[in-house]
Enzyme design. Structure first.
Site, short mmCIF file in Angstrom:
data_model
loop_
_atom_site.label_atom_id
_atom_site.label_comp_id
_atom_site.label_asym_id
_atom_site.label_seq_id
_atom_site.Cartn_x
_atom_site.Cartn_y
_atom_site.Cartn_z
N CYS A 79 0.84 -1.20 0.00
CA CYS A 79 0.00 0.00 0.00
C CYS A 79 0.88 1.26 0.00
CB CYS A 79 -0.98 -0.03 1.16
SG CYS A 79 -2.36 1.12 0.98
N HIS A 167 -3.61 -5.01 0.56
CA HIS A 167 -3.03 -5.52 1.81
C HIS A 167 -3.07 -7.04 1.83
CE1 HIS A 167 -2.54 -1.76 4.16
NE2 HIS A 167 -3.49 -1.31 3.34
N GLU A 169 -1.72 -8.92 3.95
CA GLU A 169 -1.63 -9.43 5.32
C GLU A 169 -2.99 -9.63 5.98
OE1 GLU A 169 -1.14 -4.88 5.81
OE2 GLU A 169 -0.95 -6.43 4.27
#
Length: 510
Positions: A79, A167, A169
Site C-alpha cells: 500500500c 493488503h 496481510e
C-alpha cells in the site's frame, strides 16, 4: 542467529498483521519505525514496507532514504510502501478520484512473476487507499490488476523490489499469505526454521547468558503469559527464580488459591502475598480508567520492591510482557503508530527500584506464547485459560472500586465462565468476562420493584488480541446465563451482551 525479515512501520494499524503472517511461516521478523532503520547484517534476508495513514503527497509524510536497502535486500512495499517505492523511482502516484476500500478481485496477474506464483487469476484482495499508482517508474512491470486498479502490483527488474497496492496481510486477501510466502521464502530465501522448539532452546540459552548467577524475582498473575515466561526462566536458572503471586483483591473468584496450587504443581518457587487492602486503599475514590491502571501498577511495583528486598542478591524482575502489550502502550519502538492505552507491565521501573527487567516473551503474540508453552509441556488447562487483564477486575468495574462491587462482579463472572465451560464453549471463545456497569435500572422481582445494577457480558474470538470479533453464542445459552446471574447475584437485575468488535471497540471496556 536466525535469519529474519525487517518490517518498517509507517504507522499502519495493521502492521502487526504483516509480522503475524511472516511468523506463521516459521520465519522470524521484527518491526522497526521507518525513521529508525536498524543496521542490517547477514541475518537480514529482506525488508517489508508497511501501509500508512499518510499520503505520499503530504508534506509531513514519512520519506526515508531507502538507498541503503534497495539493491542490497529484497523489498516488498505494501500500500503506502508500494506508493513510496514508485514515487522514489520516478513513478506517478495520484490522488484517487474516489477512495478505494474493501474487497476487490484480481482481473489479471502475471503467472511468471515469482510473487504471483500459485495465485489464482481472480484472487480476492483487500484495498484500502486514497492514492493510486499510475506508473511505478523505471524498470518496472505490472504483475497484477483489478477492474479499478491497473497497477495493483508491480516488480522492478533492476533490484529485487515489489509493490502491492492492496493488503496481503489481512484476512480478506484470500491468497495474501501465499504472496507473502512467495516473497520471504522464494525471493528472500528464508529458511522456515523459527519454531516453538527453537525459540525455547535459543531463549533459554540467551537467558542464561543475560542473567548469569543472579536471582530473578518473577511476578506471576495466573495467566498464560507470566506462567510461560516463568517456566522459561526457571529452565534457564533453576532455583534462582523466586516467584511472587500477589492477591490484589481484583482476581476472579477463588483464583488466588487455585492458581497457587497450579504453580506448585509446576515446581515453581512461589510466595503468595495478600495485598488486597493495599490495592483497595490505592484505588479509593479513583474512577478514571487510566488513573486506575496507574494506581494498580504503582501498588504492584511497591509490593515487589518490598518483596525483592527479602532476596539480597535479586537483580532482575521477570515479566510476561508480550507484543500486543508493547504495541498498544507505546508507539511501536518509538514509531508513528498510535497509542491505544497504557499497560501496567510496560514502560520500565521507577529509579528507586534497583531491579533490571527481563521479558522473554516481549516479541511474541498470544498464540505464539501458547505454542511455546506446549513446547515446554505446560498443561493445557493452564495454556488454554482466557487472557485476563493485569489490573484484573479493576478495569471491569466501571467507576470507583469498592469491596462490595468486587464481590458482586466476582460472583457474576464465576457464573459466566462456568457456564461457558459447562456448555463446551470455553475453548471456542478467546476471551470472556463480565463487566459491572455504573448503571442502575428498574426491574420487577416477584411483586416488588427493584432498582439494581447492570452487568455486561463480553466474549470475543481472536488469535492475538490485536483484532477481535464478538462471539456468536447461542441465544438460549445467553438467556440461561442472564437468568442465573439475576437470580443468584444479589444486586443485579439486568444483564446485557456486548456485540462490539475490535476495532472500533477494544476487548476490555476500560
Amino acid at each position: 542467529m536466525h535469519q529474519k525479515i525487517v518490517i518498517l512501520d509507517f504507522g499502519s494499524q495493521v502492521t502487526q498483521l504483516i509480522a503475524r503472517r511472516v511468523r506463521e511461516l516459521n520465519i522470524y521478523c521484527e518491526i522497526f519505525p521507518w525513521n529508525k532503520i536498524p543496521a542490517m547484517g547477514e541475518e537480514t534476508k529482506g525488508v517489508i514496507l508497511s501501509g500508512s495513514p499518510f499520503s505520499v503527497h503530504q508534506t509531513d509524510a514519512p520519506m526515508p532514504d531507502l538507498s541503503t536497502i534497495l539493491g542490497k535486500f529484497p523489498v516488498l512495499g505494501i500500500c503506502y510502501g508500494a506508493q513510496l517505492l514508485a514515487k522514489q523511482n520516478g513513478g506517478e502516484v495520484v490522488r484517487s478520484t474516489h477512495r478505494e476500500y474493501g474487497r476487490a478481485h484480481l482481473m489479471s496477474r502475471d503467472a511468471q512473476s515469482i510473487l504471483m506464483k500459485g495465485i489464482p487469476a481472480d484472487s480476492q484482495v483487500w484495498m484500502s487507499h486514497g492514492d493510486t499508482i499510475l506508473n511505478a517508474g523505471l524498470n518496472t512491470a505490472v504483475i497484477c490488476s483489478t477492474a479499478d486498479v491497473a497497477v495493483a502490483g508491480y516488480e522492478r527488474s533492476d533490484v529485487k523490489a515489489f509493490g502491492l497496492q492492496f493488503h496481503p496481510e489481512v484476512y480478506h486477501s484470500t491468497d495474501g499469505t501465499a504472496m507473502i510466502r512467495n516473497f520471504v521464502v522464494d525471493v528472500c530465501g528464508c529458511a522456515q526454521d523459527w519454531t516453538p522448539d527453537s525459540f525455547v532452546d535459543e531463549t533459554v540459552s540467551a537467558l542464561r547468558a543475560q542473567i548469569g548467577g543472579d536471582t530473578v524475582i518473577m511476578g506471576l498473575s495466573g495467566g498464560v503469559d507470566s506462567t510461560v515466561a516463568a517456566v522459561l526462566i526457571q529452565q534457564a536458572i533453576g532455583d534462582n527464580l523466586q516467584c511472587i503471586f500477589v492477591d490484589n483483591g481484583l482476581l476472579r473468584k477463588n483464583e488466588f488459591q487455585d492458581v497457587m496450587h497450579s504453580y506448585r504443581d509446576l515446581g515453581l518457587n512461589v510466595t503468595g502475598v495478600d495485598a488486597t487492602s493495599r490495592f483497595y486503599a490505592a484505588l479509593s475514590g479513583v474512577s478514571d480508567p487510566e488513573l486506575k491502571r496507574k494506581a494498580i501498577g504503582k501498588a504492584f511495583i511497591e509490593v515487589f520492591d518490598e518483596e525483592s528486598k527479602k532476596h539480597t542478591n535479586a537483580a532482575w524482575l521477570g515479566q510476561g510482557t508480550i507484543y500486543p502489550d508493547v504495541i498498544e502502550s507505546v508507539s511501536h519502538s518509538g514509531g508513528p503508530s498510535q497509542t491505544i492505552k497504557s499497560h501496567h507491565n510496560v514502560g520500565g521501573l521507577p529509579d528507586y527500584m534497583q531491579l533490571k527487567i527481563v521479558e522473554p516473551l516481549r516479541l511474541l503474540f498470544k498464540d505464539e506464547v501458547r505454542r511455546v508453552g506446549r513446547a515446554l509441556h505446560i498443561p493445557s488447562f493452564i495454556l488454554d485459560r482466557h487472557p485476563f487483564p493485569g489490573p484484573g477486575l479493576g478495569i471491569r468495574i466501571l467507576g470507583d472500586i469498592t469491596p462490595d462491587k468486587v464481590q458482586l462482579l466476582q460472583d457474576a463472572d464465576a457464573i459466566w465462565i462456568q457456564a461457558l465451560r459447562d456448555a463446551d464453549l470455553y475453548t471456542s471463545v478467546w476471551q470472556a468476562g463480565a463487566i459491572l456497569l455504573p448503571i442502575y435500572s428498574v426491574g420487577v422481582m416477584g411483586d416488588e420493584r427493584t432498582y439494581e445494577r447492570t452487568v455486561a457480558l463480553r466474549a470475543v474470538s481472536s488469535t492475538d488480541g490485536m483484532t477481535a470479533d464478538w462471539s456468536r453464542l447461542p441465544h438460549d445459552f445467553l438467556a440461561k446465563v442472564s437468568n442465573d446471574i439475576i437470580n443468584k447475584v444479589k444486586g443485579v437485575n439486568r444483564v446485557v451482551y456486548d456485540i462490539s468488535s475490535k476495532p472500533p471497540a477494544t476487548i476490555e471496556w476500560e
